[in-house]
Design a protein around this motif. Structure first.
Motif, short mmCIF file in Angstrom:
data_model
loop_
_atom_site.label_atom_id
_atom_site.label_comp_id
_atom_site.label_asym_id
_atom_site.label_seq_id
_atom_site.Cartn_x
_atom_site.Cartn_y
_atom_site.Cartn_z
N THR A 35 -4.68 -7.62 -3.85
CA THR A 35 -4.97 -8.76 -3.13
C THR A 35 -3.82 -9.75 -3.04
OG1 THR A 35 -7.29 -8.50 -3.99
CG2 THR A 35 -6.67 -10.64 -2.83
N LYS A 36 -3.19 -9.94 -4.09
CA LYS A 36 -1.88 -10.91 -4.00
C LYS A 36 -0.84 -10.51 -3.05
CE LYS A 36 -2.33 -13.30 -8.54
NZ LYS A 36 -1.42 -13.13 -9.73
N ARG A 38 -1.08 -7.95 -0.74
CA ARG A 38 -1.53 -7.51 0.74
C ARG A 38 -1.64 -8.91 1.76
NH1 ARG A 38 -0.21 -4.31 4.60
NH2 ARG A 38 0.21 -3.06 2.88
N PHE A 39 -2.61 -9.94 1.00
CA PHE A 39 -3.24 -11.07 1.89
C PHE A 39 -2.43 -11.71 2.48
CE2 PHE A 39 -4.99 -15.25 2.41
CZ PHE A 39 -5.86 -14.85 3.22
N LEU A 43 -2.01 -11.49 6.49
CA LEU A 43 -2.24 -12.83 7.09
C LEU A 43 -1.31 -13.16 8.26
CD1 LEU A 43 -4.47 -15.26 7.28
CD2 LEU A 43 -2.86 -16.43 5.64
N THR A 61 -7.47 -8.94 8.55
CA THR A 61 -6.58 -9.52 7.40
C THR A 61 -7.29 -9.17 6.14
OG1 THR A 61 -5.40 -11.43 8.61
CG2 THR A 61 -5.58 -11.41 6.20
N LEU A 62 -8.60 -9.42 6.10
CA LEU A 62 -9.35 -9.45 5.09
C LEU A 62 -9.77 -7.63 4.78
CD1 LEU A 62 -12.15 -12.18 5.53
CD2 LEU A 62 -10.19 -11.98 3.69
N THR A 65 -6.57 -6.41 3.46
CA THR A 65 -6.52 -6.85 1.83
C THR A 65 -7.54 -5.95 1.20
OG1 THR A 65 -5.92 -8.95 2.47
CG2 THR A 65 -6.75 -8.71 0.30
N LYS A 66 -8.60 -5.72 1.26
CA LYS A 66 -9.62 -4.89 0.64
C LYS A 66 -9.24 -3.72 0.56
CE LYS A 66 -14.29 -3.33 1.15
NZ LYS A 66 -15.53 -3.00 1.90
#
Length: 207
Positions: A35-36, A38-39, A43, A61-62, A65-66
């Motif tokens: 998460t750190k 990719r987000f 974004l 974006t989400l 990240t997921k």
């Protein structure tokens, strides 16, 4: 509440539970790290280079990240589980265990089904680091003789030059073979910079 906390602390500090809890914490760390990493990247890249509404861009974006967090957590879980099983089968860790555990995890998580942009980026990132590490090891272990340090001194320059030469040739003549996000970035830098018909799209916004 204090009693529950004390029991949980006793549970996680018990050496008999360490191996299984290590797998659990590895899963947790994979989710957090994925998460750190990719987000913020997703974004920026999505809002700068993708078209669509704000809601669509946020959804993309989400989703990226997921995918990154889930796949990294899955790989860590499979890798650590495989390492535990291999260690218990042979009563000690062998040098080949990490390779075979990584092989299994890599295939199950990143090697099956559709490649997807996120999986491609992760595997390509790892591959590039592996190539650099193997090149360094080949000199450190004496596979490549370098008594005067010329290979070590010039290898990065050669690697950088060949990498950029090849990617520019591919972009110019075989652009469709490149990964989508890389191609989009290069179109912005090298194609869009050659098109304008007013001061506005010369200085502010591309055509």
């Amino acid at each position: 509440m204090d009693v529950i906390q004390q029991k949980l602390t006793t549970l996680i500090l018990n050496p008999a539970n360490h191996d299984l809890l290590e797998i659990l914490k590895g899963t947790r760390n994979g989710l957090v790290y994925g998460t750190k990493v990719r987000f913020p990247h997703a974004l920026v890249m999505t809002f700068l280079f993708r078209s669509g509404t704000f809601r669509q861009k946020l959804t993309q974006t989400l989703s990226a990240t997921k995918t990154h967090a889930k796949n990294l957590a899955a790989f860590v879980t499979i890798y650590k589980t495989a390492m535990l099983l291999l260690r218990r089968l042979s009563s000690k860790e062998r040098s080949s265990d990490a390779f075979f555990a990584g092989l299994v995890g890599g295939y199950l998580v990143f090697g099956r089904g559709e490649q997807g942009n996120v999986n491609q980026q992760i595997v390509i990132y790892v591959f590039a680091r592996v190539v650099l590490a193997l090149a360094k090891l080949s000199v450190d272990k004496g596979v490549i003789k370098d008594p005067q340090g010329k290979v070590r001194g010039n290898s990065w320059g050669v690697f950088a030059a060949v990498s950029w030469g090849l990617v520019m040739w591919l972009f110019r003549w075989e652009a469709e073979s490149l990964q989508g996000s890389l191609r989009s970035s290069m179109e912005y830098l090298y194609v869009d910079s050659g098109r304008w018909d007013s001061l506005r799209n010369f200085f502010i916004h591309n055509v």
